[in-house]
Design a protein around this motif. Structure first.
Motif, PDB file in Angstrom:
ATOM      1  N   GLN A 122       1.963  -5.338 -10.593  1.00  0.00           N
ATOM      2  CA  GLN A 122       3.039  -4.648  -9.892  1.00  0.00           C
ATOM      3  C   GLN A 122       2.597  -3.245  -9.453  1.00  0.00           C
ATOM      4  OE1 GLN A 122       7.595  -3.385 -10.834  1.00  0.00           O
ATOM      5  NE2 GLN A 122       6.981  -5.398 -11.584  1.00  0.00           N
ATOM      6  N   VAL A 123       1.857  -2.556 -10.317  1.00  0.00           N
ATOM      7  CA  VAL A 123       1.367  -1.225  -9.950  1.00  0.00           C
ATOM      8  C   VAL A 123       0.404  -1.320  -8.772  1.00  0.00           C
ATOM      9  CG1 VAL A 123      -0.002   0.758 -10.709  1.00  0.00           C
ATOM     10  CG2 VAL A 123       1.689  -0.245 -12.257  1.00  0.00           C
ATOM     11  N   ALA A 124      -0.490  -2.312  -8.791  1.00  0.00           N
ATOM     12  CA  ALA A 124      -1.466  -2.471  -7.711  1.00  0.00           C
ATOM     13  C   ALA A 124      -0.778  -2.721  -6.377  1.00  0.00           C
ATOM     14  CB  ALA A 124      -2.423  -3.616  -8.038  1.00  0.00           C
ATOM     15  N   ASN A 125       0.225  -3.565  -6.364  1.00  0.00           N
ATOM     16  CA  ASN A 125       0.937  -3.871  -5.121  1.00  0.00           C
ATOM     17  C   ASN A 125       1.630  -2.629  -4.568  1.00  0.00           C
ATOM     18  OD1 ASN A 125       1.958  -5.861  -3.141  1.00  0.00           O
ATOM     19  ND2 ASN A 125       3.950  -5.387  -4.055  1.00  0.00           N
ATOM     20  N   ALA A 126       2.301  -1.886  -5.452  1.00  0.00           N
ATOM     21  CA  ALA A 126       2.996  -0.670  -5.007  1.00  0.00           C
ATOM     22  C   ALA A 126       1.992   0.386  -4.539  1.00  0.00           C
ATOM     23  CB  ALA A 126       3.851  -0.120  -6.150  1.00  0.00           C
ATOM     24  N   MET A 127       0.888   0.476  -5.237  1.00  0.00           N
ATOM     25  CA  MET A 127      -0.130   1.468  -4.890  1.00  0.00           C
ATOM     26  C   MET A 127      -0.735   1.162  -3.525  1.00  0.00           C
ATOM     27  SD  MET A 127      -3.303   2.576  -7.375  1.00  0.00           S
ATOM     28  CE  MET A 127      -2.317   2.975  -8.812  1.00  0.00           C
ATOM     29  N   ARG A 128      -1.012  -0.138  -3.266  1.00  0.00           N
ATOM     30  CA  ARG A 128      -1.593  -0.520  -1.970  1.00  0.00           C
ATOM     31  C   ARG A 128      -0.627  -0.226  -0.834  1.00  0.00           C
ATOM     32  NH1 ARG A 128      -0.461  -4.510   1.137  1.00  0.00           N
ATOM     33  NH2 ARG A 128       0.624  -5.696  -0.493  1.00  0.00           N
ATOM     34  N   GLN A 129       0.636  -0.618  -0.994  1.00  0.00           N
ATOM     35  CA  GLN A 129       1.613  -0.385   0.074  1.00  0.00           C
ATOM     36  C   GLN A 129       1.711   1.106   0.402  1.00  0.00           C
ATOM     37  OE1 GLN A 129       5.365  -2.138  -1.015  1.00  0.00           O
ATOM     38  NE2 GLN A 129       4.627  -4.238  -0.821  1.00  0.00           N
ATOM     39  N   TRP A 130       1.783   1.922  -0.626  1.00  0.00           N
ATOM     40  CA  TRP A 130       1.883   3.364  -0.409  1.00  0.00           C
ATOM     41  C   TRP A 130       0.635   3.906   0.277  1.00  0.00           C
ATOM     42  CZ3 TRP A 130      -1.339   6.897  -3.152  1.00  0.00           C
ATOM     43  CH2 TRP A 130      -1.056   8.237  -2.902  1.00  0.00           C
ATOM     44  N   ALA A 131      -0.542   3.494  -0.182  1.00  0.00           N
ATOM     45  CA  ALA A 131      -1.798   4.015   0.368  1.00  0.00           C
ATOM     46  C   ALA A 131      -1.972   3.610   1.831  1.00  0.00           C
ATOM     47  CB  ALA A 131      -2.981   3.524  -0.469  1.00  0.00           C
ATOM     48  N   VAL A 132      -1.658   2.364   2.146  1.00  0.00           N
ATOM     49  CA  VAL A 132      -1.803   1.887   3.528  1.00  0.00           C
ATOM     50  C   VAL A 132      -0.836   2.634   4.439  1.00  0.00           C
ATOM     51  CG1 VAL A 132      -1.473  -0.102   5.045  1.00  0.00           C
ATOM     52  CG2 VAL A 132      -2.717  -0.363   2.884  1.00  0.00           C
ATOM     53  N   GLU A 133       0.380   2.855   3.971  1.00  0.00           N
ATOM     54  CA  GLU A 133       1.347   3.631   4.763  1.00  0.00           C
ATOM     55  C   GLU A 133       0.831   5.028   5.070  1.00  0.00           C
ATOM     56  OE1 GLU A 133       4.909   3.632   2.494  1.00  0.00           O
ATOM     57  OE2 GLU A 133       5.409   1.528   2.938  1.00  0.00           O
TER      58      GLU A 133
END
Length: 738
Positions: free
Chosen positions: A74-85
Motif C-alpha cells: 500500500q505504501v509503494a502504490n501511494a508513493m508511486r502515484q505521488w511521485a509520478v504526479e
C-alpha cells in the motif's frame, strides 16, 4: 598558466548579473512549500488506509511492529502515484556505503508493455522493500570478496522518501540500508539504526527505575555544516583542489583571518544568492535549515539546522552536502567540504549537537530549573560522562581521517584528547554529589548568579537573561544547556559514524548503570536510593574526563596524561582502538557490529587514509614537477641574466645583494629538487608495502613529513618568484576574489 590566472581574474571582475532562480524557487513560500518534495506524514495520512498509517506510526515509534507485505504494497502504490504526479519517472534505493558518500541506481517505473504499446507504471511493495545492487564494487573491508557480488538494499520506513529534481527530470529516492548476502552491514545507516535500538533498550530500562515509561527513545542531532565557497574557475586551475579537495602547496597570504572581520560579516552577494537557492532546495526536501552565516576564515560559511531524529538528520546532512556541491557550480562557485583546504586559516568542522529524546518528545538531557533535583537528568548526564571516559578511544576513532588530522589539536578545533565540559554550575553539582553534600541550597548561589539578568547600563536596552553556563570552544564534548556538542567531527564526514559510536557508548554506560541499580535493589535498597548511589559512584569514577579549561594549552595535555586520558594524535593509531577487546565486547553486546563488521570498518578507513595521503603525495609531486619547479627555473634564469648584465654594464657597482638573492633562490630550487626526489622515493616505498596498518603508519611517519618539507620550500619559492611566472592561483585570489 600565469596568463590563465589573469584571465580568470578578468572573468570574475566582469561577471554580469547573478543567476536567476527558476520559477518554482522564485514562487517558494516557506510556510506552504516546506517538505513539498517529501513523502511525509501528512501525505501518508491522506493516501494510506487508517490501519496501515497507524502501523507505520508504530514502526516510527520503534515498538517492534513487523513490516508486512500488505503495508509495503500500500505504501509503494501511494508513493508511486505521488511521485509520478510530481514528475518523477524513476525511483532509486538511496543508500550510504562506506565511501563517505551516497549511492543510487535509477530504475524507471515502467512495468509490463501490453500489445497496445502503452506502458503500465509499476512499483511493487517488494521493489520498495528490497533492491539488489552489486556489492562487490563497494568498500567491504574483507567482508566480501570481489567475486562475491550479491548485496541487498532494504527500505528504512523511518526516513521519508523524497524527490530529487535534476535539469531534465526527477527521481524518487528511497532511503535504504545496504547489507551483504550474508546479512552483514556494508553501510553506515545499518549500524546507526542498530545503535538507536541499543540506546532505546537501555534508556527504557533505566527510566523504569525512576518510575517513568516511554514507547521508545532515540538520539537527536543538529549538525552545523561548515564549508568554503571559492570561484570555480580558480578551482579548476588548481590540480590539488580538483584531485584532493585541499591545497597541498600555497604560501600564506598577507591577510588571512587575523583581522577577525569575516565571522558573522556581510555575506558576499554572489555567495548569498547561491546559499539562498540551496536553502529553498533543502526546505523542499524537509531539511530544516535555520541559520546561515560567515565563519572565521575568509570564504568560509556555515549552515545550521533545527535538531531532529538522528537517523533522519544524518540523511538530511548528506542531502545538504550534495546540494552545496551541485548548486555552487550553477553559480560558478565551488564548495569545498574538506576539513583543511587552506593552510594557515581555520579549517571546517561539523559540530554534532546530540541529545536523547523519548518518542513523546521529552529531552532526557533537559536539566530543568533545579538540575541536581532532576533525577532523570542526573542519571543520563552521568551515563554520558561515563560513556566518554570509557570509550574516548572509540569516539576519537569515529572522527579519524587524514583530513581531520589537520584540524584536531591545531588551535582551531578541539584537541585529540576527548574530554567533557560541563560548565561551572554542573561542575559544582557533580562535586557536591560526589562529596555527599546534602545541604546544597536549592537553587544554589551559583545558580542564582548564573541566572541573574545581565544589566547593560543603557536605559533603552532591556536586561538579558544569562544562560546557566558559558561555552567552551576548545572542548571536544561540551554540554550546552540541554544537549552535548561533539565538536571533533570533520566537515566532510557522514554524521552516522560518530553518532553510532556515541549512541553505543552511552547505551553501554546505561546498561552497566542499570546492572548496578539492580544489584542494590536485590540487596534491599530502595529504587530511588539505588539510582542516587549509582549516579554518585559513576560521577566519582569518571570525573577525570571532565575539564573546563583551555583544551589548546600545553598544561592540559600534561594534565590529561596524568589523568590517563588517551591522546590519539593521528588516524592510524586511533582506528586500531576500534578493535580493543573492551570495544569488540561493546559492539557485540549491543548488536551494533559483530567482530567481522568492526574489523571491516578499521580496514576500510585505514585504506581510505592510505589512498588519500598517496593521492595528495602524487598530486604534489606532479605540481612540483610540472608547475612550481619549472616556474622557479625560469625565475632563476632571469635573476642570473640580470646579475650578469648588471655586472657587464656597471663593473664597479656592488651587486653583492643581488648576487646573494640569486644564491638564496638557487639554494631553494636545489632544495626543492632534492626534496622532490626524496618524496618520489617515499612514494615508491609505500607501493612496496603489503599490510594496510604498515602503509598507514608509513604515510603518517614518512610520506606526510616529506610532503610537508617540500611544501615549505615551494611556498618559500612562491613568495619570491615573479608573479607573472607563477602558474597557480595564490591564496589571496582563492580566498578573497569572487
Amino acid at each position: 598558466m600565469a596568463d590563465t590566472r589573469r584571465a580568470v581574474l578578468v572573468s570574475i571582475s566582469t561577471k554580469g548579473a547573478l543567476p536567476e532562480f527558476d520559477q518554482s524557487l522564485k514562487d517558494f513560500q516557506l510556510h506552504q512549500d516546506f517538505g513539498c518534495d517529501v513523502f511525509n506524514d501528512e501525505l501518508m495520512k491522506r493516501s494510506l488506509s487508517s490501519h496501515v498509517y497507524t502501523a507505520i506510526q508504530q514502526i516510527h515509534k520503534s515498538v517492534g511492529l513487523e513490516l508486512t507485505a500488505e503495508i509495503a504494497g500500500q505504501v509503494a502504490n501511494a508513493m508511486r502515484q505521488w511521485a509520478v504526479e510530481r514528475g518523477a519517472t524513476h525511483f532509486s534505493h538511496w543508500f550510504q556505503p562506506m565511501t563517505g558518500l551516497t549511492a543510487e541506481k535509477h530504475d524507471s517505473f515502467l512495468g509490463d508493455m501490453p500489445f497496445t504499446g502503452k506502458p503500465i507504471l509499476e512499483f511493487s511493495g517488494s521493489a520498495l522493500v528490497r533492491g539488489e545492487p552489486d556489492a562487490s564494487s563497494f568498500p567491504s573491508g574483507g567482508i566480501r570478496s570481489t567475486f562475491e557480488a550479491r548485496g541487498y538494499t532494504v527500505w528504512d520506513p523511518v526516513s521519508p522518501a523524497f524527490i530529487r529534481r535534476y535539469q531534465n527530470g526527477s527521481v524518487l529516492c528511497i532511503p535504504t540500508s545496504f547489507i551483504s548476502w550474508t546479512g552483514e552491514a556494508l553501510d553506515v545507516r545499518t549500524p546507526l539504526l542498530r545503535s538507536e535500538e541499543a540506546l532505546s533498550r537501555q534508556a527504557l530500562r533505566l527510566l523504569k527505575f525512576i518510575g517513568e515509561e516511554a514507547d521508545g527513545v532515540y538520539s537527536t542531532l543538529g549538525a552545523e555544516q561548515e564549508f568554503f565557497m571559492i570561484d570555480r574557475a580558480y578551482f579548476l586551475t588548481r590540480p590539488d583542489l580538483v584531485a584532493t579537495g585541499r591545497t597541498v602547496a600555497g604560501a600564506d597570504p598577507p591577510k588571512g583571518q587575523q583581522m577577525e572581520d569575516h565571522y558573522f560579516g556581510s555575506i558576499h552577494p554572489r555567495v548569498l544568492a547561491c546559499l539562498m537557492e540551496i536553502e529553498k532546495e533543502a526546505w523542499r526536501l524537509s531539511v530544516p535549515l535555520k541559520t546561515r552565516h560567515n565563519e572565521v576564515s575568509p570564504a568560509q560559511h556555515e549552515f545550521a539546522p533545527i535538531f531532529e531524529r538522528a537517523s533522519i538528520a544524518c540523511d538530511h546532512n548528506m542531502i545538504l552536502m550534495e546540494l552545496l556541491r551541485d548548486t555552487a557550480r550553477k553559480h560558478g562557485l565551488e564548495c569545498l567540504l574538506h576539513e583543511k583546504p587552506f593552510q594557515g586559516v581555520n579549517g571546517s568542522g561539523k559540530h554534532n549537537n546530540w541529545s536523547i529524546c523519548t518518542t513523546s518528545g521529552d529531552n532526557l538531557l533537559e536539566p530543568g530549573k533545579v538540575p541536581h533535583q532532576n533525577l532523570r537528568f542526573m542519571l543520563f548526564l552521568a551515563a554520558s560522562i561515563k560513556a566518554v571516559d570509557d570509550h574516548a578511544d572509540v569516539l576519537r576513532a569515529a572522527v579519524a581521517s587524514a583530513a581531520n588530522d589537520f584540524r584536531l589539536g591545531a588551535n582551531e578545533a578541539p584537541p585529540a584528547i576527548i574530554s567533557v565540559f560541563l560548565g561551572t554550575l554542573l561542575e559544582e553539582i557533580v562535586k557536591n554529589i560526589i562529596s555527599d553534600d546534602e545541604n546544597m541550597p536549592s537553587p544554589s548561589p551559583l545558580y542564582k548568579r548564573n541566572n541573574a539578568l545581565i544589566q547593560l547600563g543603557v536605559s533603552t536596552l532591556p536586561p538579558l537573561p544569562r544562560d546557566q553556563t558559558d561555552r567552551n570552544r576548545t572542548s571536544p564534548f561540551a554540554f550546552t544547556g540541554n544537549k552535548f556538542e561533539f565538536r571533533a567531527v570533520g566537515s566532510s564526514q557522514n554524521c552516522a559514524v560518530p553518532i553510532t559510536a556515541l549512541n553505543t557508548a552511552v547505551a553501554d554506560s546505561l546498561s552497566q548503570m542499570a546492572e548496578g541499580i539492580e544489584n542494590y535493589i536485590r540487596e534491599g535498597k530502595d529504587s530511588t536510593d539505588s539510582v542516587k548511589q549509582v549516579i554518585k559512584e559513576t560521577l566519582k569514577n569518571h570525573l577525570r574526563v571532565c575539564f573546563g579549561g583551555n583544551g589548546y594549552s600545553k598544561e592540559w595535555h600534561e594534565e590529561a596524561a596524568k589523568r590517563g586520558l588517551p591522546n590519539l594524535r593521528a588516524t592510524p593509531e586511533a582506528l586500531r582502538t576500534m578493535l580493543n577487546e573492551k570495544n569488540i565486547k561493546m559492539w557485540a553486546k549491543h548488536r551494533v557490529f559483530n567482530e567481522s563488521e568492526a574489523t571491516s570498518r578499521v580496514t576500510v578507513n585505514l585504506e581510505r587514509y592510505v589512498h588519500t595521503v598517496a593521492i595528495e603525495s602524487n598530486t604534489l609531486i606532479g605540481m612540483a614537477s610540472s608547475h612550481m619547479i619549472p616556474a622557479a627555473l625560469l625565475q632563476q634564469t632571469n635573476l642570473a641574466e640580470a646579475v650578469l648584465k648588471l655586472k657587464a654594464a656597471l663593473p664597479n657597482f656592488d651587486n653583492g645583494p643581488q648576487a646573494e638573492l640569486l644564491t638564496k633562490y638557487a639554494e631553494l630550487v636545489n632544495t626543492a629538487i632534492k626534496q622532490l626526489a626524496e618524496l618520489r622515493k617515499k612514494q615508491s616505498a609505500l607501493e612496496h608495502l603489503d599490510d594496510v596498518q604498515a602503509e598507514a603508519n608509513f604515510c603518517r611517519d614518512e610520506l606526510l613529513v616529506a610532503m610537508s618539507a617540500l611544501r615549505t620550500t615551494v611556498d618559500d619559492i612562491e613568495l619570491i618568484t615573479d608573479d607573472n611566472l607563477w602558474p597557480l592561483p595564490k591564496y589571496h585570489e582563492l580566498l578573497f576574489v569572487r
